[in-house]
Design a protein around this motif. Sequence first.
Motif, short mmCIF file in Angstrom:
data_model
loop_
_atom_site.label_atom_id
_atom_site.label_comp_id
_atom_site.label_asym_id
_atom_site.label_seq_id
_atom_site.Cartn_x
_atom_site.Cartn_y
_atom_site.Cartn_z
N TYR A 13 0.84 -1.20 0.00
CA TYR A 13 0.00 0.00 0.00
C TYR A 13 0.87 1.26 0.00
CZ TYR A 13 -3.64 3.26 1.54
OH TYR A 13 -4.51 4.31 1.63
N ALA A 14 1.94 1.24 0.83
CA ALA A 14 2.84 2.40 0.89
C ALA A 14 3.48 2.62 -0.49
CB ALA A 14 3.91 2.18 1.96
N LYS A 27 2.32 1.67 -3.41
CA LYS A 27 1.34 2.04 -4.43
C LYS A 27 0.89 3.49 -4.29
CE LYS A 27 -3.13 0.47 -6.27
NZ LYS A 27 -4.18 -0.55 -6.20
N HIS A 28 0.74 3.97 -3.03
CA HIS A 28 0.12 5.28 -2.84
C HIS A 28 1.04 6.38 -2.32
CE1 HIS A 28 -3.84 3.59 -3.66
NE2 HIS A 28 -3.52 2.58 -2.86
N HIS A 29 2.18 6.00 -1.73
CA HIS A 29 2.95 7.05 -1.03
C HIS A 29 4.41 7.21 -1.46
CE1 HIS A 29 -0.24 8.17 1.69
NE2 HIS A 29 -0.51 6.89 1.83
N ASP A 86 7.75 6.59 -4.44
CA ASP A 86 8.35 6.09 -5.69
C ASP A 86 9.34 5.00 -5.34
OD1 ASP A 86 6.92 7.93 -7.23
OD2 ASP A 86 8.40 9.49 -6.76
N LYS A 122 9.41 10.42 -2.63
CA LYS A 122 8.25 10.64 -3.47
C LYS A 122 8.46 11.95 -4.21
CE LYS A 122 3.97 9.94 -4.87
NZ LYS A 122 3.65 8.82 -5.78
N TYR A 177 6.68 7.58 6.63
CA TYR A 177 5.27 7.19 6.73
C TYR A 177 5.17 5.98 7.64
CZ TYR A 177 0.71 5.54 4.84
OH TYR A 177 -0.58 5.11 4.67
N ASP A 231 -2.64 -6.86 -4.97
CA ASP A 231 -3.25 -5.53 -4.82
C ASP A 231 -3.64 -5.29 -3.35
OD1 ASP A 231 -4.52 -3.14 -5.05
OD2 ASP A 231 -6.24 -3.89 -6.20
N ASP A 287 -5.28 -2.73 -1.97
CA ASP A 287 -6.43 -1.87 -1.66
C ASP A 287 -7.65 -2.61 -1.10
OD1 ASP A 287 -4.78 0.15 -2.38
OD2 ASP A 287 -5.81 0.66 -4.25
N ASP A 303 -9.19 -2.17 2.80
CA ASP A 303 -10.59 -1.85 3.12
C ASP A 303 -11.17 -2.89 4.06
OD1 ASP A 303 -10.48 0.30 1.45
OD2 ASP A 303 -11.45 -0.70 -0.27
N GLU A 352 -2.47 6.09 10.34
CA GLU A 352 -1.30 6.59 9.62
C GLU A 352 -0.64 7.72 10.40
OE1 GLU A 352 -2.52 6.72 5.02
OE2 GLU A 352 -3.88 7.84 6.31
#
Length: 399
Positions: free
Chosen positions: A152-153, A155-157, A159, A315, A322, A374, A376, A380, A391
Amino acid sequence: MAKAIIIGAGGVASVAAYKCVENKEVFSELTIASRTLSKCEELVEKLSGRGVKLNARQVDADNVGELVALFEEEKPDIVMNLALPYQNLSIMDACLEYGVDYLDTANYEPPDTAKFEYKWQWAYRERFEEAGLTAILGSGFDPGVTQVFTGYALKHHFDTIKYIDILDCNGGDHGYPFATNFNPEINIREVSAKGRYWEKGEWIETEPMEIKRTYNFKEVGEKDMYLLYHEEEESLVENVPGLERIRFFMTFGESYLTHLKCLENVGMTSIEPIEFEGREIIPLQFLKAVLPDPASLGPRTVGKTNIGCIFQGEKDGKTKTYYLYNICDHQEAYKETGAQAVSYTTGVPAMIGAAMVLQGHWKKPGVHNLEELDPDPFMDALNQFGLPWQEDFDPVLVP
Ligand code: NDP
């Protein structure tokens, strides 16, 4: 609507069974199969009347033939291996022979050497791929959620993630001078092994408990934690490009460590067989028999766990930190499922991982660790099924 078989009927299995029944949109039928039939029957009785068809069966999961016969009769859509790591390979063999997807929560360990390595299970990759079957390795909290957090980190937070510190804090108190929160044999093998971390392309070995740090955990407070080797480090090193260092820390109280040292010094944690009154016994297995059953700790454990990962990386050309973590309350877990937070934080992700495969999100032929999939829908589901995550974008770093 799908049918799962849970193998094992201990602390983790009972939470996972409870959670499968809660998620009845996905799990319409559940069979609980373990070595001791009465434990499976007790679980079935406890969970009956909640809209999921339940069945209890006896099986020796070391025996591939018995497992295949069980699968032929029960016709599961997924097999959740929540027995012990010693059974992983026989259960994977049986899944291949019958043709069903597989999931576990800990990597295979040969009974006679305390080695935590994925090589035995990664060797099944081609066979699962060719059979069109999915095998999910390590869908507990750590391994498990820690790798979903990493996915998750990434994918979203970030590079690039350069540093990962996994912090596993158990602030629970069960009131016994010495007891383990999950299977004592597996737990003691893990903590009495040498420590190891990965830095700049190589593994660095330490003596057991050699590296100590103190950290102030949210909702738990300040705790001593020690560097251990933990199995998810092996796959994260493979799967996180550009990673420069990964470490794993677990908290231990002074009383636990003093008892452990003493037991080690007198030879009680050894897995070398010894001769006793004419029969061969393994000291660690004997020790397990005299220690409190982890399942009995539920009603007496108070306090919280706080487990998560601190990431540092880049990033958009800027340095970023994070922290993703979950806090779980032992008494709340017990009130809900009859098990304390260590079983709860493992059993919930086991159910979620199986649901991911059954719902098609993680249906991917081959053998996979969680950071490859994945994150995500899993993230959830953590919020939905009792392990909400938090977070922090400015965490205190571990020196
Ligand atoms: P328990 O000892 O409470 O339960 C193990 C269960 O497996 C028992 O019901 C036992 O049967 C059964 N079993 C053992 N051998 C066999 C066999 N040959 N055939 C059939 N059943 C067998 O362990 P836990 O519930 O605490 O742990 C379960 C798993 O979860 C372990 O692999 C552990 O390493 C893992 N784990 C993973 C964590 C994570 O975060 N990823 C954290 C904690 C645990 P019987 O009742 O007869 O003894």
